[in-house]
Design a protein around this motif. Structure first.
Motif, PDB file in Angstrom:
ATOM      1  N   LYS A  83       0.874  -1.247  -0.009  1.00  9.94           N
ATOM      2  CA  LYS A  83       0.115   0.200  -0.177  1.00  9.94           C
ATOM      3  C   LYS A  83       0.729   1.429   0.122  1.00  9.94           C
ATOM      4  N   HIS A  84       2.179   1.182  -0.106  1.00  9.32           N
ATOM      5  CA  HIS A  84       2.938   2.231   0.080  1.00  9.32           C
ATOM      6  C   HIS A  84       3.873   2.417  -1.289  1.00  9.32           C
ATOM      7  N   THR A  85       4.018   3.845  -1.664  1.00 10.29           N
ATOM      8  CA  THR A  85       4.370   4.139  -2.845  1.00 10.29           C
ATOM      9  C   THR A  85       6.042   3.933  -2.818  1.00 10.29           C
ATOM     10  N   LEU A  86       6.881   3.644  -3.844  1.00 16.78           N
ATOM     11  CA  LEU A  86       8.103   3.630  -3.650  1.00 16.78           C
ATOM     12  C   LEU A  86       8.616   4.824  -4.204  1.00 16.78           C
ATOM     13  N   LYS A  87       8.431   6.118  -3.546  1.00 17.28           N
ATOM     14  CA  LYS A  87       8.773   7.374  -4.139  1.00 17.28           C
ATOM     15  C   LYS A  87       9.958   7.689  -4.378  1.00 17.28           C
ATOM     16  N   TYR A  88      10.560   8.146  -5.558  1.00 18.20           N
ATOM     17  CA  TYR A  88      11.940   8.757  -5.765  1.00 18.20           C
ATOM     18  C   TYR A  88      12.812   7.806  -5.549  1.00 18.20           C
ATOM     19  N   GLU A  89      12.530   6.285  -5.202  1.00 19.13           N
ATOM     20  CA  GLU A  89      13.697   5.166  -5.097  1.00 19.13           C
ATOM     21  C   GLU A  89      14.727   5.451  -6.353  1.00 19.13           C
ATOM     22  N   LEU A  90      14.085   5.577  -7.618  1.00 21.34           N
ATOM     23  CA  LEU A  90      14.866   5.427  -8.741  1.00 21.34           C
ATOM     24  C   LEU A  90      16.132   6.258  -8.794  1.00 21.34           C
ATOM     25  N   SER A  91      15.879   7.715  -8.270  1.00 22.66           N
ATOM     26  CA  SER A  91      16.749   8.319  -8.204  1.00 22.66           C
ATOM     27  C   SER A  91      18.121   7.955  -7.662  1.00 22.66           C
ATOM     28  N   SER A  95       6.124  13.069  -8.755  1.00 18.52           N
ATOM     29  CA  SER A  95       5.405  12.147  -8.655  1.00 18.52           C
ATOM     30  C   SER A  95       4.095  12.389  -9.396  1.00 18.52           C
ATOM     31  N   ALA A  96       3.090  11.377  -9.497  1.00 17.47           N
ATOM     32  CA  ALA A  96       1.690  11.637  -9.836  1.00 17.47           C
ATOM     33  C   ALA A  96       0.907  12.557  -8.980  1.00 17.47           C
ATOM     34  N   GLU A  97       1.097  12.534  -7.396  1.00 18.46           N
ATOM     35  CA  GLU A  97       0.540  13.314  -6.623  1.00 18.46           C
ATOM     36  C   GLU A  97       1.177  14.947  -6.858  1.00 18.46           C
ATOM     37  N   LEU A 122       8.639  10.574 -13.710  1.00 21.55           N
ATOM     38  CA  LEU A 122       7.353  10.647 -13.040  1.00 21.55           C
ATOM     39  C   LEU A 122       6.831   9.185 -12.331  1.00 21.55           C
ATOM     40  N   ASP A 123       6.887   9.530 -11.103  1.00 17.75           N
ATOM     41  CA  ASP A 123       6.634   8.246 -10.191  1.00 17.75           C
ATOM     42  C   ASP A 123       5.411   8.132  -9.674  1.00 17.75           C
ATOM     43  N   ALA A 124       5.005   6.652  -9.439  1.00 20.12           N
ATOM     44  CA  ALA A 124       3.680   6.184  -9.018  1.00 20.12           C
ATOM     45  C   ALA A 124       2.548   6.727 -10.110  1.00 20.12           C
ATOM     46  N   LEU A 125       2.599   6.256 -11.215  1.00 18.07           N
ATOM     47  CA  LEU A 125       1.658   6.605 -12.401  1.00 18.07           C
ATOM     48  C   LEU A 125       0.109   6.143 -11.884  1.00 18.07           C
ATOM     49  N   GLN A 126       0.215   4.932 -11.141  1.00 23.03           N
ATOM     50  CA  GLN A 126      -1.166   4.280 -11.015  1.00 23.03           C
ATOM     51  C   GLN A 126      -2.015   5.278  -9.876  1.00 23.03           C
ATOM     52  N   PHE A 127      -1.291   6.216  -9.351  1.00 27.99           N
ATOM     53  CA  PHE A 127      -2.407   7.287  -8.389  1.00 27.99           C
ATOM     54  C   PHE A 127      -3.115   8.260  -9.266  1.00 27.99           C
ATOM     55  N   ILE A 128      -2.682   8.400 -10.526  1.00 29.19           N
ATOM     56  CA  ILE A 128      -3.449   9.390 -11.320  1.00 29.19           C
ATOM     57  C   ILE A 128      -4.409   8.716 -12.211  1.00 29.19           C
ATOM     58  N   THR A 129      -4.512   7.420 -12.473  1.00 32.37           N
ATOM     59  CA  THR A 129      -5.520   6.740 -13.187  1.00 32.37           C
ATOM     60  C   THR A 129      -6.871   7.093 -12.898  1.00 32.37           C
ATOM     61  N   ASP A 130      -7.336   7.240 -11.449  1.00 35.22           N
ATOM     62  CA  ASP A 130      -8.885   7.711 -11.179  1.00 35.22           C
ATOM     63  C   ASP A 130      -8.973   8.767 -10.936  1.00 35.22           C
ATOM     64  N   LYS A 131      -8.098   9.713 -11.462  1.00 37.98           N
ATOM     65  CA  LYS A 131      -8.375  11.139 -11.428  1.00 37.98           C
ATOM     66  C   LYS A 131      -8.957  11.792 -12.321  1.00 37.98           C
ATOM     67  N   PRO A 132      -9.485  13.009 -12.496  1.00 39.35           N
ATOM     68  CA  PRO A 132     -10.519  13.826 -13.539  1.00 39.35           C
ATOM     69  C   PRO A 132      -9.339  13.670 -14.881  1.00 39.35           C
ATOM     70  N   THR A 185       7.171   5.339 -13.588  1.00 38.90           N
ATOM     71  CA  THR A 185       7.079   4.167 -12.734  1.00 38.90           C
ATOM     72  C   THR A 185       5.797   3.981 -12.331  1.00 38.90           C
ATOM     73  N   GLY A 186       5.492   2.498 -11.900  1.00 34.91           N
ATOM     74  CA  GLY A 186       4.148   2.199 -11.294  1.00 34.91           C
ATOM     75  C   GLY A 186       4.315   0.885 -10.708  1.00 34.91           C
ATOM     76  N   ASN A 187       3.433   0.595 -10.015  1.00 34.91           N
ATOM     77  CA  ASN A 187       3.479  -0.558  -9.319  1.00 34.91           C
ATOM     78  C   ASN A 187       2.577  -1.814 -10.147  1.00 34.91           C
ATOM     79  N   GLN A 188       2.411  -1.759 -11.338  1.00 38.51           N
ATOM     80  CA  GLN A 188       1.894  -2.678 -12.101  1.00 38.51           C
ATOM     81  C   GLN A 188       2.327  -2.491 -13.680  1.00 38.51           C
TER      82      GLN A 188
END
Length: 399
Positions: free
Chosen positions: A33-41, A56-58, A89-99, A125-128
């Protein structure tokens, strides 16, 4: 950006990347449930500069919301991103349910960067896998000839240090983790740590954040073979404000602890601790530049994020007792003079940012006789001087 620089920045870790302009890396987090923010840097050895933008997407949502509030067009945010040669751009999955406007913004960015003529590089990056993100399926199909997809779990292997001295405690430190601890688990494995070893997190560990989520996270962190010593950041609650923490003596100072998780320790601001014989004062807290967005979206924000006048007085009294001489200083933010202005988020009006903590730390730094000062907060790794360093995903051992 010429091809030589492009290959140097992208090809060091992934030789097979070759000429593709978009790289999509996916990995299911150890803590799902936790994003791997910025790890790739960390893995790609990015040096934060004007040519590289890690977000990040957020954060994209924040930029767009701020632009709307200031009466600016989305084009102004888009142009801000495109000033950079490499965009992460990290955690792309978090933007898929946005407007749709947010999704369209990312689609536009992907399409532009996929064209080699534009000399831009985009790391997603994403979790899937990308095919599991239906909002972006069409654009991924369109750009697939210029995009490489890699399973992050198969990309990197960790070399373990099998021989190490277990007769002494080891003290390490690192920067913000924001609730994502997979890199910490990798670190523990590599360094063959035990719970006698200590990892100091320089604020925004992301543990005291939201109820049930915290319980799940702390249960998992309790199994790590290391003790975490967390300084207060600005995106988490102060432990003294939560009923299940109490003070106990540790390393010549007081720490907050919850009995159920004895390897999770939280610093008391202004306390002086002893790390391998080094007298060290700890000062947490900072101002959240995204405060308005957090309040509007009911995200975590706490009014006591910065040091209170009581904390400041206690800190100065502690230093006075020690004749304003100390070995090390650990803070979340930095004295005003050392702010890494190149890391300021685009779209934030700096004239509206409350810098009272940084100004106060400036007065401390001017008066204090110290050997080393370490801070986090800015999501960058920067050696300001031989005495002063900002950490993010790098690690330092206190010897």
């Amino acid at each position: 950006m010429n091809d030589q620089i492009f290959y140097e920045k992208w090809g060091t870790r992934i030789p097979e990347y070759k000429s593709k302009r978009i790289l999509y890396l996916y990995r299911k987090s150890l803590f799902e449930k936790h994003t791997l923010k910025y790890e790739l840097s960390h893995y790609f050895k990015y040096n934060v500069s004007n040519s590289i933008f890690i977000t990040s997407a957020e954060t994209i949502i924040n930029h767009i919301a701020i632009a709307k509030k200031q009466g600016k067009s989305l084009d102004s945010v888009y142009e801000e991103f495109l000033r950079n040669d490499i965009i992460v751009l990290d955690a792309l999955q978090f933007i898929t349910d946005k407007p749709e406007r947010y999704i369209d913004f990312v689609r536009r960015l992907i399409e532009y960067c996929s064209d080699p003529a534009n000399k831009k590089a985009l790391l997603l990056t994403g979790n899937q896998p990308p095919e599991k993100l239906p909002a972006f399926h069409t654009i991924f199909e369109k750009c697939k000839c210029n995009m490489k997809v890699i399973n992050y779990d198969t990309l990197f292997t960790t070399q373990r240090i099998e021989e190490r001295d277990h007769t002494m405690n080891h003290y390490y430190m690192t920067g913000d983790t924001h609730g994502g601890f997979s890199r910490i688990e990798d670190f523990c494995f590599k360094h063959n740590t035990t719970k006698d070893d200590v990892l100091i997190i320089l604020g925004d560990a992301g543990i005291n954040y939201l109820g049930v989520r915290d319980i799940e996270l702390k249960r998992k962190l309790a199994s790590l073979p290391i003790t975490l010593f967390c300084i207060h950041g600005n995106h988490e609650q102060r432990p003294e404000s939560l009923p299940y923490y109490h003070l106990t003596q540790w390393q010549d100072g007081n720490v907050y602890i919850e009995d159920a998780y004895p390897n999770l320790l939280f610093a008391k601001d202004g306390e002086i601790y002893n790390f391998n014989g080094h007298k060290t004062i700890v000062i947490g807290g900072a101002y959240s530049v995204d405060k308005d967005i957090r309040i509007a979206n009911h995200w975590g924000w706490w009014e006591n994020e910065q040091p209170s006048e009581e904390i400041k007085a206690y800190t100065e009294a502690q230093l006075e007792k020690n004749d304003w001489t100390i070995d090390m200083v650990f803070t979340h933010t930095v004295p005003l003079k050392y702010e890494p202005v190149e890391c300021f988020l685009p779209g934030i009006d700096q004239s509206r940012v409350d810098k009272t903590t940084e100004i106060w730390l400036d007065t401390i730094e001017n008066k204090l006789n110290y050997k080393k000062w370490y801070a986090g907060h800015y999501h960058t790794e920067k050696k300001v001087s031989s005495q002063f360093e900002i950490l993010f995903e790098n690690y330092i051992e206190i010897l």
